[in-house]
Scaffold this motif. Sequence first.
Motif, PDB file in Angstrom:
ATOM      1  N   LEU A  90       5.050  19.435  48.979  1.00 17.66           N
ATOM      2  CA  LEU A  90       4.773  18.675  50.194  1.00 17.66           C
ATOM      3  C   LEU A  90       4.517  17.216  49.815  1.00 17.66           C
ATOM      4  O   LEU A  90       3.713  16.936  48.913  1.00 17.66           O
ATOM      5  CB  LEU A  90       3.554  19.257  50.901  1.00 17.66           C
ATOM      6  CG  LEU A  90       3.029  18.487  52.118  1.00 17.66           C
ATOM      7  CD1 LEU A  90       4.063  18.478  53.233  1.00 17.66           C
ATOM      8  CD2 LEU A  90       1.712  19.105  52.596  1.00 17.66           C
ATOM      9  N   VAL A  91       5.195  16.314  50.496  1.00 15.73           N
ATOM     10  CA  VAL A  91       5.044  14.892  50.205  1.00 15.73           C
ATOM     11  C   VAL A  91       5.068  14.125  51.519  1.00 15.73           C
ATOM     12  O   VAL A  91       5.730  14.540  52.481  1.00 15.73           O
ATOM     13  CB  VAL A  91       6.149  14.420  49.236  1.00 15.73           C
ATOM     14  CG1 VAL A  91       7.527  14.566  49.858  1.00 15.73           C
ATOM     15  CG2 VAL A  91       5.908  12.997  48.768  1.00 15.73           C
ATOM     16  N   GLN A  92       4.373  13.012  51.550  1.00 14.28           N
ATOM     17  CA  GLN A  92       4.358  12.181  52.750  1.00 14.28           C
ATOM     18  C   GLN A  92       5.634  11.348  52.845  1.00 14.28           C
ATOM     19  O   GLN A  92       6.268  11.053  51.821  1.00 14.28           O
ATOM     20  CB  GLN A  92       3.141  11.255  52.728  1.00 14.28           C
ATOM     21  CG  GLN A  92       1.823  11.985  52.863  1.00 14.28           C
ATOM     22  CD  GLN A  92       0.653  11.026  53.007  1.00 14.28           C
ATOM     23  OE1 GLN A  92       0.751   9.847  52.694  1.00 14.28           O
ATOM     24  NE2 GLN A  92      -0.477  11.533  53.503  1.00 14.28           N
ATOM     25  N   PRO A  93       6.010  10.964  54.050  1.00 17.99           N
ATOM     26  CA  PRO A  93       7.165  10.073  54.200  1.00 17.99           C
ATOM     27  C   PRO A  93       7.002   8.823  53.343  1.00 17.99           C
ATOM     28  O   PRO A  93       5.915   8.231  53.278  1.00 17.99           O
ATOM     29  CB  PRO A  93       7.151   9.745  55.697  1.00 17.99           C
ATOM     30  CG  PRO A  93       6.509  10.933  56.329  1.00 17.99           C
ATOM     31  CD  PRO A  93       5.446  11.377  55.355  1.00 17.99           C
ATOM     32  N   GLY A  94       8.087   8.446  52.698  1.00 19.13           N
ATOM     33  CA  GLY A  94       8.045   7.309  51.787  1.00 19.13           C
ATOM     34  C   GLY A  94       7.690   7.669  50.360  1.00 19.13           C
ATOM     35  O   GLY A  94       7.809   6.833  49.459  1.00 19.13           O
ATOM     36  N   VAL A 135      11.212  21.628  49.701  1.00 21.60           N
ATOM     37  CA  VAL A 135      10.735  20.247  49.792  1.00 21.60           C
ATOM     38  C   VAL A 135      10.376  19.990  51.245  1.00 21.60           C
ATOM     39  O   VAL A 135      11.214  20.163  52.137  1.00 21.60           O
ATOM     40  CB  VAL A 135      11.810  19.249  49.322  1.00 21.60           C
ATOM     41  CG1 VAL A 135      11.362  17.815  49.607  1.00 21.60           C
ATOM     42  CG2 VAL A 135      12.091  19.422  47.834  1.00 21.60           C
ATOM     43  N   THR A 136       9.137  19.601  51.484  1.00 15.22           N
ATOM     44  CA  THR A 136       8.668  19.310  52.830  1.00 15.22           C
ATOM     45  C   THR A 136       8.142  17.891  52.876  1.00 15.22           C
ATOM     46  O   THR A 136       7.264  17.527  52.090  1.00 15.22           O
ATOM     47  CB  THR A 136       7.564  20.284  53.260  1.00 15.22           C
ATOM     48  OG1 THR A 136       8.057  21.628  53.186  1.00 15.22           O
ATOM     49  CG2 THR A 136       7.116  20.008  54.695  1.00 15.22           C
ATOM     50  N   VAL A 137       8.717  17.098  53.767  1.00 15.87           N
ATOM     51  CA  VAL A 137       8.291  15.709  53.923  1.00 15.87           C
ATOM     52  C   VAL A 137       7.603  15.588  55.277  1.00 15.87           C
ATOM     53  O   VAL A 137       8.232  15.695  56.333  1.00 15.87           O
ATOM     54  CB  VAL A 137       9.483  14.737  53.844  1.00 15.87           C
ATOM     55  CG1 VAL A 137       8.982  13.293  53.903  1.00 15.87           C
ATOM     56  CG2 VAL A 137      10.284  14.981  52.571  1.00 15.87           C
ATOM     57  N   SER A 138       6.304  15.392  55.227  1.00 17.62           N
ATOM     58  CA  SER A 138       5.521  15.377  56.461  1.00 17.62           C
ATOM     59  C   SER A 138       4.211  14.636  56.231  1.00 17.62           C
ATOM     60  O   SER A 138       3.648  14.663  55.141  1.00 17.62           O
ATOM     61  CB  SER A 138       5.229  16.806  56.918  1.00 17.62           C
ATOM     62  OG  SER A 138       4.380  16.815  58.043  1.00 17.62           O
ATOM     63  N   LEU A 151      11.361   9.253  50.588  1.00 20.26           N
ATOM     64  CA  LEU A 151      11.656  10.493  51.303  1.00 20.26           C
ATOM     65  C   LEU A 151      11.372  10.372  52.799  1.00 20.26           C
ATOM     66  O   LEU A 151      10.426   9.685  53.220  1.00 20.26           O
ATOM     67  CB  LEU A 151      10.868  11.651  50.695  1.00 20.26           C
ATOM     68  CG  LEU A 151      11.453  12.172  49.380  1.00 20.26           C
ATOM     69  CD1 LEU A 151      10.422  12.967  48.600  1.00 20.26           C
ATOM     70  CD2 LEU A 151      12.683  13.028  49.658  1.00 20.26           C
ATOM     71  N   LYS A 152      12.201  11.050  53.575  1.00 26.56           N
ATOM     72  CA  LYS A 152      12.105  11.036  55.023  1.00 26.56           C
ATOM     73  C   LYS A 152      11.894  12.469  55.524  1.00 26.56           C
ATOM     74  O   LYS A 152      12.286  13.425  54.834  1.00 26.56           O
ATOM     75  CB  LYS A 152      13.408  10.493  55.625  1.00 26.56           C
ATOM     76  CG  LYS A 152      13.819   9.127  55.116  1.00 26.56           C
ATOM     77  CD  LYS A 152      15.179   8.737  55.672  1.00 26.56           C
ATOM     78  CE  LYS A 152      15.628   7.384  55.141  1.00 26.56           C
ATOM     79  NZ  LYS A 152      16.958   7.005  55.679  1.00 26.56           N
TER      80      LYS A 152
END
Length: 126
Positions: free
Chosen positions: A10-14, A122-125, A85-86
């Motif tokens: 899990l990663v934040q946008p950008g 991969v989760t971008v949120s 990341l988006k």
Amino acid sequence: VQLQASGGGLVQPGGSLRLSCTASGRTFSRGTMAWFRQAPGKEREFVAARRNSDRYTDYATSVKGRFTVSTDSASGTVYLQMSSLKPEDTAVYSCAAKSNHVIVSAIQLPRMYDYWGQGTQVTVSS
């Protein structure tokens, strides 16, 4: 031959993530290694590929300039460095490989690859 992918999360946008996929039983030193992804409710799509024979690389338009594919042919490992990341990058990412050279016009086609690893989410949120 088995491909083992890792590095999702899990990663934040950008943000950034680095995926790895290591082959056991073969190094693919003259082959082609690639990444594909599949989001819920969507078809699997090409992300990036690299030919070890001549270091040719190819990217999907949606990730060009943000993702970088690289390989360590000695260890049979393919990497995917993902930056900026988006949310639309959210998907299950799978690695694939073929022992031989894949021609440019076919390098984005899943059917060209003989070996597949299990996916990594991969989760971008935010």
